[in-house]
Design a protein around this motif. Structure first.
Motif, PDB file in Angstrom:
ATOM      1  N   ALA A  12      47.930  41.094  47.180  1.00 42.12           N
ATOM      2  CA  ALA A  12      49.287  41.885  47.384  1.00 42.12           C
ATOM      3  C   ALA A  12      49.380  42.497  48.586  1.00 42.12           C
ATOM      4  O   ALA A  12      49.767  43.620  48.697  1.00 42.12           O
ATOM      5  N   ASP A  88      55.469  41.562  41.542  1.00 34.87           N
ATOM      6  CA  ASP A  88      55.325  42.693  42.479  1.00 34.87           C
ATOM      7  C   ASP A  88      56.531  42.724  43.392  1.00 34.87           C
ATOM      8  O   ASP A  88      57.448  42.437  43.128  1.00 34.87           O
ATOM      9  N   THR A  92      55.578  42.956  49.170  1.00 37.07           N
ATOM     10  CA  THR A  92      54.440  42.433  48.464  1.00 37.07           C
ATOM     11  C   THR A  92      54.319  41.089  47.562  1.00 37.07           C
ATOM     12  O   THR A  92      53.432  40.445  47.217  1.00 37.07           O
ATOM     13  N   ASP A 120      51.282  42.179  37.451  1.00 42.53           N
ATOM     14  CA  ASP A 120      51.763  43.114  38.261  1.00 42.53           C
ATOM     15  C   ASP A 120      51.029  43.227  39.378  1.00 42.53           C
ATOM     16  O   ASP A 120      50.106  42.648  39.758  1.00 42.53           O
ATOM     17  N   HIS A 121      51.429  44.506  40.317  1.00 45.01           N
ATOM     18  CA  HIS A 121      50.674  44.567  41.608  1.00 45.01           C
ATOM     19  C   HIS A 121      49.208  45.025  41.372  1.00 45.01           C
ATOM     20  O   HIS A 121      48.549  44.385  42.199  1.00 45.01           O
TER      21      HIS A 121
END
Length: 146
Positions: A12, A88, A92, A120-121
């Motif tokens: 990320a 994200d 990122t 997700d991140h």
């Protein structure tokens, strides 16, 4: 920029330069980032101690140099694993990682790989798989190297 590293895994990876380059034409994004930094940092204490205005000024001033795509030629000899998540934020995002991979390949690099997780991140749904993948990649690409 550390030439002593033989391999790098970036998960990320935030392209701060790409964000900074957009400030003039996307003031709403600059305000959103400023608000986020101000919310997450406390100059007098807290886990991140910084001045929000100084960070925003640095992002604008160093946007070109901090855009990791501009470092592609220097990264072409690097063993590099880029890990991105579909959920994200823009800075990122999978697209930022793909841009870096494409630029490295255009510069003659052949040792870059991008992995994309539908997540997700924080890679919340794939942490065990990601951990296993990362360890496997490090053992295959970095073992016995400085």
């Amino acid at each position: 920029r550390d030439r002593s590293l033989s391999c790098v895994a970036a998960m990320a990876a935030w392209n701060l330069g790409w964000e900074g380059e957009r400030f003039k034409s996307h003031p709403d994004e600059a305000k959103e980032l400023r608000d986020y930094i101000a919310w997450s940092a406390d100059p007098a204490g807290g886990p991140m101690r910084l001045d929000t205005n100084a960070v925003m000024q640095a992002l604008s001033k160093h946007a070109t140099d901090w855009n990791y795509v501009s470092r592609a030629a220097a990264l072409k000899e690097q063993r590099l694993l880029l890990v991105a998540a579909t959920g994200d934020a823009a800075g990122t995002s999978v697209e930022r990682h793909r841009e870096l991979e494409k630029a490295i390949r255009a510069a003659g690099g052949t040792q870059v790989e991008t992995l994309v997780y539908d997540d997700d991140h924080s890679f919340s749904s794939n942490r065990i798989e990601l951990g296993d993948t990362l360890v496997g990649w490090l053992q295959a690409n970095c073992a016995g190297r400085p």
